[in-house]
Design a protein around this motif. Structure first.
Motif, PDB file in Angstrom:
ATOM      1  N   ASP A   4       0.851  -1.182   0.000  1.00 46.50           N
ATOM      2  CA  ASP A   4       0.000   0.000   0.000  1.00 46.50           C
ATOM      3  C   ASP A   4       0.891   1.237   0.000  1.00 46.50           C
ATOM      4  O   ASP A   4       1.396   1.654   1.048  1.00 46.50           O
ATOM      5  CB  ASP A   4      -0.899  -0.021   1.242  1.00 46.50           C
ATOM      6  CG  ASP A   4      -1.809   1.188   1.325  1.00 46.50           C
ATOM      7  OD1 ASP A   4      -1.893   1.947   0.332  1.00 46.50           O
ATOM      8  OD2 ASP A   4      -2.440   1.389   2.389  1.00 46.50           O
ATOM      9  N   ILE A   5       1.110   1.804  -1.181  1.00 42.56           N
ATOM     10  CA  ILE A   5       1.972   2.973  -1.312  1.00 42.56           C
ATOM     11  C   ILE A   5       1.283   4.022  -2.180  1.00 42.56           C
ATOM     12  O   ILE A   5       0.280   3.732  -2.838  1.00 42.56           O
ATOM     13  CB  ILE A   5       3.339   2.607  -1.919  1.00 42.56           C
ATOM     14  CG1 ILE A   5       3.152   2.024  -3.326  1.00 42.56           C
ATOM     15  CG2 ILE A   5       4.102   1.643  -1.038  1.00 42.56           C
ATOM     16  CD1 ILE A   5       4.445   1.769  -4.034  1.00 42.56           C
ATOM     17  N   ASN A   6       1.825   5.216  -2.221  1.00 40.76           N
ATOM     18  CA  ASN A   6       1.204   6.309  -2.975  1.00 40.76           C
ATOM     19  C   ASN A   6       2.208   6.882  -3.971  1.00 40.76           C
ATOM     20  O   ASN A   6       2.733   7.973  -3.789  1.00 40.76           O
ATOM     21  CB  ASN A   6       0.710   7.391  -2.016  1.00 40.76           C
ATOM     22  CG  ASN A   6      -0.397   6.897  -1.118  1.00 40.76           C
ATOM     23  OD1 ASN A   6      -1.434   6.443  -1.595  1.00 40.76           O
ATOM     24  ND2 ASN A   6      -0.182   6.936   0.173  1.00 40.76           N
ATOM     25  N   ASP A   7       2.428   6.122  -5.034  1.00 41.83           N
ATOM     26  CA  ASP A   7       3.319   6.609  -6.096  1.00 41.83           C
ATOM     27  C   ASP A   7       2.525   7.210  -7.248  1.00 41.83           C
ATOM     28  O   ASP A   7       3.044   7.979  -8.049  1.00 41.83           O
ATOM     29  CB  ASP A   7       4.233   5.497  -6.604  1.00 41.83           C
ATOM     30  CG  ASP A   7       3.479   4.317  -7.199  1.00 41.83           C
ATOM     31  OD1 ASP A   7       2.363   4.028  -6.751  1.00 41.83           O
ATOM     32  OD2 ASP A   7       4.028   3.660  -8.110  1.00 41.83           O
TER      33      ASP A   7
ATOM     34  N   TYR B 289       9.645   8.659  -7.326  1.00 43.79           N
ATOM     35  CA  TYR B 289       9.288   7.580  -6.414  1.00 43.79           C
ATOM     36  C   TYR B 289       8.688   6.405  -7.173  1.00 43.79           C
ATOM     37  O   TYR B 289       9.028   5.236  -6.933  1.00 43.79           O
ATOM     38  CB  TYR B 289       8.305   8.112  -5.381  1.00 43.79           C
ATOM     39  CG  TYR B 289       7.848   7.114  -4.343  1.00 43.79           C
ATOM     40  CD1 TYR B 289       8.742   6.232  -3.732  1.00 43.79           C
ATOM     41  CD2 TYR B 289       6.511   7.058  -3.954  1.00 43.79           C
ATOM     42  CE1 TYR B 289       8.314   5.330  -2.770  1.00 43.79           C
ATOM     43  CE2 TYR B 289       6.079   6.161  -2.992  1.00 43.79           C
ATOM     44  CZ  TYR B 289       6.981   5.297  -2.401  1.00 43.79           C
ATOM     45  OH  TYR B 289       6.550   4.402  -1.450  1.00 43.79           O
TER      46      TYR B 289
ATOM     47  N   VAL C 111       9.914   2.498  -7.260  1.00 43.50           N
ATOM     48  CA  VAL C 111       9.029   1.409  -6.834  1.00 43.50           C
ATOM     49  C   VAL C 111       8.887   0.370  -7.944  1.00 43.50           C
ATOM     50  O   VAL C 111       8.923  -0.843  -7.700  1.00 43.50           O
ATOM     51  CB  VAL C 111       7.652   1.962  -6.425  1.00 43.50           C
ATOM     52  CG1 VAL C 111       6.674   0.817  -6.147  1.00 43.50           C
ATOM     53  CG2 VAL C 111       7.778   2.852  -5.199  1.00 43.50           C
TER      54      VAL C 111
END
Length: 387
Positions: free
Chosen positions: A181-184, A200, A204
Protein backbone atom coordinates in the motif's frame (compact mmCIF):
# COMPACT_ATOMS: atom_id res chain seq x y z
CA UNK A 1 -4.54 -29.27 -21.67
CA UNK A 2 -2.77 -25.98 -22.39
CA UNK A 3 -4.48 -22.61 -21.96
CA UNK A 4 -3.32 -19.29 -23.30
CA UNK A 5 -3.64 -16.46 -25.82
CA UNK A 6 -5.43 -17.37 -29.03
CA UNK A 7 -6.09 -13.91 -30.51
CA UNK A 8 -4.89 -10.34 -29.93
CA UNK A 9 -6.77 -7.22 -31.04
CA UNK A 10 -5.45 -3.67 -30.95
CA UNK A 11 -6.84 -0.15 -31.24
CA UNK A 12 -5.44 3.34 -30.82
CA UNK A 13 -7.15 6.68 -31.62
CA UNK A 14 -6.60 8.42 -34.94
CA UNK A 15 -4.56 11.40 -33.69
CA UNK A 16 -1.05 11.81 -32.31
CA UNK A 17 1.49 14.32 -31.10
CA UNK A 18 5.13 14.20 -32.15
CA UNK A 19 7.57 14.35 -29.23
CA UNK A 20 9.94 16.70 -31.05
CA UNK A 21 7.11 19.19 -31.53
CA UNK A 22 6.11 18.83 -27.89
CA UNK A 23 9.69 19.32 -26.71
CA UNK A 24 10.06 22.51 -28.73
CA UNK A 25 6.74 23.83 -27.38
CA UNK A 26 7.86 23.13 -23.81
CA UNK A 27 11.35 24.61 -24.35
CA UNK A 28 13.01 21.24 -23.81
CA UNK A 29 15.81 19.47 -25.66
CA UNK A 30 14.03 16.89 -27.89
CA UNK A 31 16.54 14.26 -26.75
CA UNK A 32 15.08 14.50 -23.26
CA UNK A 33 11.90 12.97 -24.67
CA UNK A 34 13.35 10.85 -27.49
CA UNK A 35 16.23 9.33 -25.50
CA UNK A 36 15.67 10.19 -21.85
CA UNK A 37 12.06 9.00 -21.90
CA UNK A 38 12.27 6.83 -25.01
CA UNK A 39 9.14 8.11 -26.77
CA UNK A 40 8.63 9.31 -30.36
CA UNK A 41 4.88 9.96 -30.49
CA UNK A 42 1.80 9.62 -28.32
CA UNK A 43 -1.77 8.90 -29.33
CA UNK A 44 -4.38 11.46 -28.33
CA UNK A 45 -8.01 10.57 -27.58
CA UNK A 46 -10.66 13.15 -28.36
CA UNK A 47 -14.03 13.49 -26.61
CA UNK A 48 -15.54 10.62 -28.63
CA UNK A 49 -13.08 7.94 -27.50
CA UNK A 50 -13.07 6.28 -24.08
CA UNK A 51 -12.29 2.90 -22.51
CA UNK A 52 -15.53 1.41 -23.84
CA UNK A 53 -15.24 2.49 -27.48
CA UNK A 54 -11.54 1.57 -27.63
CA UNK A 55 -12.26 -1.85 -26.10
CA UNK A 56 -14.99 -2.50 -28.66
CA UNK A 57 -12.72 -1.52 -31.55
CA UNK A 58 -9.82 -3.66 -30.32
CA UNK A 59 -12.03 -6.74 -29.95
CA UNK A 60 -13.56 -6.30 -33.40
CA UNK A 61 -10.10 -7.01 -34.83
CA UNK A 62 -10.65 -10.75 -34.25
CA UNK A 63 -14.30 -11.22 -33.27
CA UNK A 64 -15.24 -12.80 -36.60
CA UNK A 65 -12.89 -15.69 -35.73
CA UNK A 66 -14.52 -16.41 -32.35
CA UNK A 67 -17.23 -18.98 -31.64
CA UNK A 68 -19.49 -16.59 -29.77
CA UNK A 69 -21.56 -19.36 -28.20
CA UNK A 70 -18.41 -20.55 -26.38
CA UNK A 71 -17.50 -17.18 -24.87
CA UNK A 72 -18.28 -17.53 -21.16
CA UNK A 73 -16.41 -14.60 -19.66
CA UNK A 74 -15.68 -10.97 -20.55
CA UNK A 75 -13.39 -8.90 -18.31
CA UNK A 76 -12.26 -5.30 -18.75
CA UNK A 77 -9.25 -4.03 -16.86
CA UNK A 78 -9.17 -0.24 -16.81
CA UNK A 79 -8.41 2.77 -14.68
CA UNK A 80 -10.37 4.96 -17.09
CA UNK A 81 -13.81 3.69 -16.11
CA UNK A 82 -16.85 5.55 -17.44
CA UNK A 83 -19.17 4.89 -14.50
CA UNK A 84 -18.70 4.42 -10.74
CA UNK A 85 -21.12 1.48 -10.73
CA UNK A 86 -21.80 0.00 -14.16
CA UNK A 87 -18.90 -1.89 -15.70
CA UNK A 88 -17.37 -0.88 -19.02
CA UNK A 89 -17.69 -4.54 -19.98
CA UNK A 90 -21.49 -4.38 -20.13
CA UNK A 91 -21.42 -1.61 -22.74
CA UNK A 92 -18.84 -3.63 -24.70
CA UNK A 93 -20.81 -6.88 -24.41
CA UNK A 94 -23.88 -5.15 -25.83
CA UNK A 95 -22.00 -3.62 -28.78
CA UNK A 96 -20.39 -6.96 -29.62
CA UNK A 97 -23.71 -8.86 -29.37
CA UNK A 98 -22.24 -11.46 -27.01
CA UNK A 99 -24.57 -14.10 -25.55
CA UNK A 100 -26.71 -13.15 -22.55
CA UNK A 101 -25.13 -15.86 -20.38
CA UNK A 102 -21.64 -14.31 -20.52
CA UNK A 103 -20.29 -13.44 -17.08
CA UNK A 104 -18.88 -9.93 -17.26
CA UNK A 105 -17.29 -7.37 -14.96
CA UNK A 106 -14.59 -4.69 -14.63
CA UNK A 107 -11.30 -4.97 -12.72
CA UNK A 108 -9.33 -2.08 -11.25
CA UNK A 109 -5.81 -1.95 -9.83
CA UNK A 110 -4.05 0.76 -11.81
CA UNK A 111 -2.03 -0.73 -14.69
CA UNK A 112 -2.28 -4.26 -13.26
CA UNK A 113 -5.97 -4.63 -14.14
CA UNK A 114 -5.59 -6.48 -17.44
CA UNK A 115 -3.12 -8.97 -15.97
CA UNK A 116 -5.58 -9.67 -13.14
CA UNK A 117 -8.21 -10.31 -15.78
CA UNK A 118 -5.95 -12.69 -17.70
CA UNK A 119 -5.20 -14.71 -14.56
CA UNK A 120 -8.92 -14.99 -13.81
CA UNK A 121 -9.63 -15.97 -17.42
CA UNK A 122 -6.84 -18.57 -17.45
CA UNK A 123 -8.25 -20.27 -14.36
CA UNK A 124 -11.80 -20.06 -15.74
CA UNK A 125 -10.84 -21.79 -18.99
CA UNK A 126 -8.92 -24.47 -17.12
CA UNK A 127 -12.12 -25.30 -15.27
CA UNK A 128 -14.31 -24.83 -18.37
CA UNK A 129 -12.13 -26.03 -21.28
CA UNK A 130 -14.96 -25.78 -23.82
CA UNK A 131 -15.38 -22.08 -23.08
CA UNK A 132 -13.25 -19.07 -23.98
CA UNK A 133 -12.75 -15.69 -22.31
CA UNK A 134 -12.20 -12.19 -23.64
CA UNK A 135 -9.95 -9.90 -21.60
CA UNK A 136 -9.62 -6.22 -22.51
CA UNK A 137 -7.28 -3.51 -21.30
CA UNK A 138 -8.37 -0.01 -22.37
CA UNK A 139 -7.09 3.27 -21.01
CA UNK A 140 -6.34 6.93 -21.63
CA UNK A 141 -3.27 8.14 -19.73
CA UNK A 142 -3.78 11.78 -18.79
CA UNK A 143 -1.58 13.98 -16.60
CA UNK A 144 -2.39 17.39 -18.04
CA UNK A 145 -1.02 19.91 -20.51
CA UNK A 146 2.44 21.23 -19.65
CA UNK A 147 2.88 18.95 -16.63
CA UNK A 148 5.81 16.73 -15.68
CA UNK A 149 3.95 13.62 -16.80
CA UNK A 150 2.72 15.07 -20.10
CA UNK A 151 5.28 13.18 -22.20
CA UNK A 152 4.10 9.85 -20.72
CA UNK A 153 0.49 10.13 -21.88
CA UNK A 154 -1.22 7.97 -24.53
CA UNK A 155 -4.40 6.11 -25.40
CA UNK A 156 -5.31 2.67 -26.69
CA UNK A 157 -6.65 -0.80 -26.07
CA UNK A 158 -5.56 -4.42 -26.33
CA UNK A 159 -8.09 -7.25 -26.40
CA UNK A 160 -7.09 -10.88 -25.88
CA UNK A 161 -8.96 -14.15 -26.37
CA UNK A 162 -8.01 -16.81 -23.80
CA UNK A 163 -8.85 -20.41 -24.70
CA UNK A 164 -7.62 -23.97 -24.60
CA UNK A 165 -5.06 -25.02 -27.23
CA UNK A 166 -4.29 -21.41 -28.21
CA UNK A 167 -2.66 -20.29 -31.45
CA UNK A 168 -0.27 -17.65 -30.08
CA UNK A 169 1.07 -18.34 -26.57
CA UNK A 170 0.42 -20.85 -23.81
CA UNK A 171 0.55 -19.64 -20.21
CA UNK A 172 2.97 -21.51 -17.97
CA UNK A 173 2.20 -22.63 -14.43
CA UNK A 174 3.73 -20.53 -11.69
CA UNK A 175 3.88 -16.83 -10.98
CA UNK A 176 5.26 -14.47 -8.36
CA UNK A 177 3.29 -11.58 -6.87
CA UNK A 178 4.26 -8.64 -4.68
CA UNK A 179 2.01 -5.91 -3.30
CA UNK A 180 2.21 -2.94 -0.96
CA UNK A 181 0.00 0.00 0.00
CA UNK A 182 1.97 2.97 -1.31
CA UNK A 183 1.20 6.31 -2.98
CA UNK A 184 3.32 6.61 -6.10
CA UNK A 185 0.38 7.29 -8.44
CA UNK A 186 -3.36 7.74 -7.99
CA UNK A 187 -6.40 9.54 -9.38
CA UNK A 188 -8.99 10.88 -6.92
CA UNK A 189 -12.67 10.64 -7.83
CA UNK A 190 -12.85 14.39 -8.37
CA UNK A 191 -9.86 14.56 -10.71
CA UNK A 192 -9.90 13.90 -14.48
CA UNK A 193 -6.09 13.60 -14.48
CA UNK A 194 -3.73 11.35 -12.53
CA UNK A 195 -1.44 12.45 -9.71
CA UNK A 196 2.04 10.96 -9.63
CA UNK A 197 5.29 11.14 -7.70
CA UNK A 198 7.43 10.43 -10.75
CA UNK A 199 10.82 9.67 -9.19
CA UNK A 200 9.29 7.58 -6.41
CA UNK A 201 7.17 5.65 -8.91
CA UNK A 202 10.23 4.78 -11.02
CA UNK A 203 12.04 3.44 -7.96
CA UNK A 204 9.03 1.41 -6.83
CA UNK A 205 8.60 -0.06 -10.32
CA UNK A 206 12.21 -1.29 -10.39
CA UNK A 207 11.99 -2.55 -6.82
CA UNK A 208 8.83 -4.55 -7.60
CA UNK A 209 10.49 -5.98 -10.70
CA UNK A 210 13.45 -7.20 -8.68
CA UNK A 211 11.18 -8.74 -6.03
CA UNK A 212 8.93 -10.59 -8.49
CA UNK A 213 11.63 -11.66 -10.93
CA UNK A 214 13.90 -13.03 -8.21
CA UNK A 215 10.99 -14.83 -6.54
CA UNK A 216 9.91 -16.35 -9.88
CA UNK A 217 13.39 -17.64 -10.56
CA UNK A 218 13.59 -19.19 -7.08
CA UNK A 219 10.14 -20.74 -7.41
CA UNK A 220 10.60 -22.23 -10.89
CA UNK A 221 14.36 -22.71 -11.16
CA UNK A 222 14.40 -20.49 -14.24
CA UNK A 223 17.51 -18.62 -15.33
CA UNK A 224 17.60 -15.39 -17.31
CA UNK A 225 19.30 -17.27 -20.13
CA UNK A 226 16.21 -19.50 -20.43
CA UNK A 227 14.13 -16.62 -21.78
CA UNK A 228 13.90 -15.59 -25.41
CA UNK A 229 12.46 -12.23 -24.32
CA UNK A 230 11.49 -10.34 -21.18
CA UNK A 231 8.52 -8.02 -21.52
CA UNK A 232 7.52 -5.11 -19.33
CA UNK A 233 4.70 -2.75 -18.54
CA UNK A 234 5.87 0.39 -20.33
CA UNK A 235 4.54 3.64 -18.88
CA UNK A 236 7.39 4.95 -20.98
CA UNK A 237 10.01 2.97 -22.85
CA UNK A 238 13.02 4.00 -20.75
CA UNK A 239 11.39 2.53 -17.63
CA UNK A 240 11.28 -0.96 -19.11
CA UNK A 241 14.78 -0.49 -20.55
CA UNK A 242 16.14 0.08 -17.04
CA UNK A 243 14.42 -3.04 -15.71
CA UNK A 244 15.77 -5.07 -18.63
CA UNK A 245 19.28 -3.81 -17.88
CA UNK A 246 18.93 -5.08 -14.32
CA UNK A 247 17.88 -8.50 -15.61
CA UNK A 248 20.77 -8.93 -18.06
CA UNK A 249 23.67 -7.13 -16.36
CA UNK A 250 25.39 -10.34 -15.15
CA UNK A 251 24.57 -12.51 -18.18
CA UNK A 252 26.78 -13.77 -21.01
CA UNK A 253 27.04 -11.70 -24.18
CA UNK A 254 24.73 -13.93 -26.21
CA UNK A 255 21.95 -13.66 -23.61
CA UNK A 256 22.46 -9.90 -23.26
CA UNK A 257 22.17 -9.37 -27.00
CA UNK A 258 19.10 -11.59 -27.41
CA UNK A 259 17.18 -9.97 -24.58
CA UNK A 260 18.28 -6.45 -25.55
CA UNK A 261 17.31 -6.96 -29.18
CA UNK A 262 13.93 -8.43 -28.27
CA UNK A 263 13.27 -5.64 -25.78
CA UNK A 264 13.82 -3.18 -28.64
CA UNK A 265 11.31 -5.12 -30.78
CA UNK A 266 8.79 -5.16 -27.91
CA UNK A 267 9.03 -1.37 -27.47
CA UNK A 268 8.39 -0.42 -31.12
CA UNK A 269 4.66 0.18 -30.70
CA UNK A 270 4.90 1.83 -27.28
CA UNK A 271 7.34 4.38 -28.70
CA UNK A 272 4.65 5.37 -31.19
CA UNK A 273 1.56 5.22 -28.97
CA UNK A 274 2.67 6.09 -25.45
CA UNK A 275 1.29 4.89 -22.16
CA UNK A 276 -1.95 2.89 -22.26
CA UNK A 277 -1.91 1.81 -18.61
CA UNK A 278 -3.55 -1.65 -18.26
CA UNK A 279 -2.80 -2.64 -21.85
CA UNK A 280 0.82 -1.44 -21.98
CA UNK A 281 2.40 -4.81 -21.15
CA UNK A 282 0.28 -6.51 -23.80
CA UNK A 283 1.11 -3.85 -26.37
CA UNK A 284 4.71 -4.90 -25.66
CA UNK A 285 3.76 -8.51 -26.33
CA UNK A 286 2.04 -7.60 -29.59
CA UNK A 287 5.01 -5.49 -30.67
CA UNK A 288 7.40 -8.35 -29.98
CA UNK A 289 5.28 -10.84 -31.90
CA UNK A 290 5.01 -8.54 -34.93
CA UNK A 291 8.55 -7.10 -34.95
CA UNK A 292 10.80 -10.02 -33.98
CA UNK A 293 11.53 -13.48 -35.34
CA UNK A 294 10.85 -15.88 -32.47
CA UNK A 295 11.92 -19.52 -32.42
CA UNK A 296 9.48 -22.35 -31.85
CA UNK A 297 8.51 -22.73 -28.17
CA UNK A 298 10.26 -19.46 -27.23
CA UNK A 299 9.91 -18.72 -23.51
CA UNK A 300 8.58 -15.21 -22.82
CA UNK A 301 8.71 -13.56 -19.39
CA UNK A 302 6.16 -10.87 -18.53
CA UNK A 303 6.41 -8.28 -15.76
CA UNK A 304 3.16 -6.54 -14.88
CA UNK A 305 3.05 -3.50 -12.60
CA UNK A 306 0.21 -1.37 -11.29
CA UNK A 307 0.94 1.62 -9.10
CA UNK A 308 -0.38 1.67 -5.60
CA UNK A 309 1.10 -1.01 -5.93
CA UNK A 310 0.86 -4.52 -7.39
CA UNK A 311 3.49 -6.44 -9.33
CA UNK A 312 3.51 -9.88 -10.89
CA UNK A 313 5.90 -11.90 -13.03
CA UNK A 314 4.82 -14.90 -15.09
CA UNK A 315 5.76 -16.58 -18.36
CA UNK A 316 4.44 -18.22 -21.50
CA UNK A 317 5.60 -20.32 -24.43
CA UNK A 318 5.18 -19.20 -28.03
CA UNK A 319 3.15 -21.60 -30.17
CA UNK A 320 4.54 -22.85 -33.48
CA UNK A 321 3.24 -20.83 -36.47
CA UNK A 322 1.95 -18.09 -34.16
CA UNK A 323 2.40 -15.59 -37.00
CA UNK A 324 -0.67 -16.97 -38.76
CA UNK A 325 -2.92 -15.78 -35.92
CA UNK A 326 -1.61 -12.21 -35.93
CA UNK A 327 -3.04 -9.17 -37.74
CA UNK A 328 0.28 -7.45 -38.43
CA UNK A 329 -0.67 -5.48 -41.53
CA UNK A 330 -3.89 -4.20 -39.96
CA UNK A 331 -2.09 -3.28 -36.73
CA UNK A 332 0.62 -1.33 -38.52
CA UNK A 333 -2.00 0.35 -40.71
CA UNK A 334 -3.83 1.35 -37.53
CA UNK A 335 -0.73 3.17 -36.28
CA UNK A 336 0.14 4.73 -39.66
CA UNK A 337 -3.38 6.12 -40.27
CA UNK A 338 -3.16 8.64 -37.43
CA UNK A 339 -3.33 12.37 -38.09
CA UNK A 340 -0.52 14.51 -36.71
CA UNK A 341 -1.72 17.33 -34.46
CA UNK A 342 -0.07 20.68 -33.97
CA UNK A 343 0.55 21.52 -30.33
CA UNK A 344 -2.34 24.05 -30.18
CA UNK A 345 -4.66 21.44 -31.75
CA UNK A 346 -3.51 18.81 -29.27
CA UNK A 347 -4.03 21.15 -26.30
CA UNK A 348 -7.52 22.08 -27.45
CA UNK A 349 -8.56 18.45 -28.04
CA UNK A 350 -7.01 17.30 -24.77
CA UNK A 351 -8.69 19.96 -22.64
CA UNK A 352 -12.06 19.47 -24.32
CA UNK A 353 -11.86 15.74 -23.63
CA UNK A 354 -11.56 16.47 -19.90
CA UNK A 355 -15.00 18.10 -19.93
CA UNK A 356 -18.22 16.16 -19.49
CA UNK A 357 -20.43 16.82 -22.54
CA UNK A 358 -23.77 18.48 -21.90
CA UNK A 359 -26.50 15.86 -21.62
CA UNK A 360 -28.38 15.53 -24.91
CA UNK A 361 -25.53 16.91 -27.00
CA UNK A 362 -24.70 14.45 -29.78
CA UNK A 363 -20.98 14.06 -30.45
CA UNK A 364 -19.65 13.41 -33.96
CA UNK A 365 -16.60 11.27 -34.68
CA UNK A 366 -13.97 11.80 -37.36
CA UNK A 367 -12.87 8.16 -37.17
CA UNK A 368 -12.97 5.89 -40.19
CA UNK A 369 -16.06 3.93 -41.14
CA UNK A 370 -16.81 0.91 -38.97
CA UNK A 371 -15.23 2.26 -35.79
CA UNK A 372 -17.27 2.66 -32.61
CA UNK A 373 -17.30 5.92 -30.65
CA UNK A 374 -18.89 7.64 -27.65
CA UNK A 375 -21.75 9.76 -28.98
CA UNK A 376 -22.68 11.60 -25.77
CA UNK A 377 -25.45 10.98 -23.25
CA UNK A 378 -29.23 10.89 -23.49
CA UNK A 379 -30.99 11.33 -20.15
CA UNK A 380 -27.50 10.80 -18.66
CA UNK A 381 -27.18 7.35 -20.26
CA UNK A 382 -24.02 6.86 -22.30
CA UNK A 383 -24.57 6.25 -26.03
CA UNK A 384 -22.18 4.32 -28.27
CA UNK A 385 -22.50 4.24 -32.05
CA UNK A 386 -20.66 2.72 -34.99
CA UNK A 387 -19.37 5.16 -37.63
Amino acid sequence: MQVGIDQIGFYTPNKYVDMVDLAHARNEDPNKFLIGIGQRKMSVADQTQDAVSMGINATLRYLDQVELAKVGLLIVGTESGVDQSKSASLFIKSALNLPVNVRTFEVKEACFGMTAGIMIARDYVRLHPNHSAIVIGADIARYGVNTGGEVTQGAGSISILIKADPQIMTLNDGHSAYSADINDFWRPNDSPVALVDGKYSKNVYLDFFKHTYTAYQTQTGSKTSDFTALLYHLPFVKMGFKANQLAIEKEDEETKKRLADNFTASACYSKEIGNIYTASLYLSLLSLLENAQLPENAKIGLFSYGSGAMGEFYSGQIVNNYEQALHKTADQTMIARRQKLSIPEYEQIFNRALQVPEDGLELASDEQSGMWYFAGTENHVRQYRQK
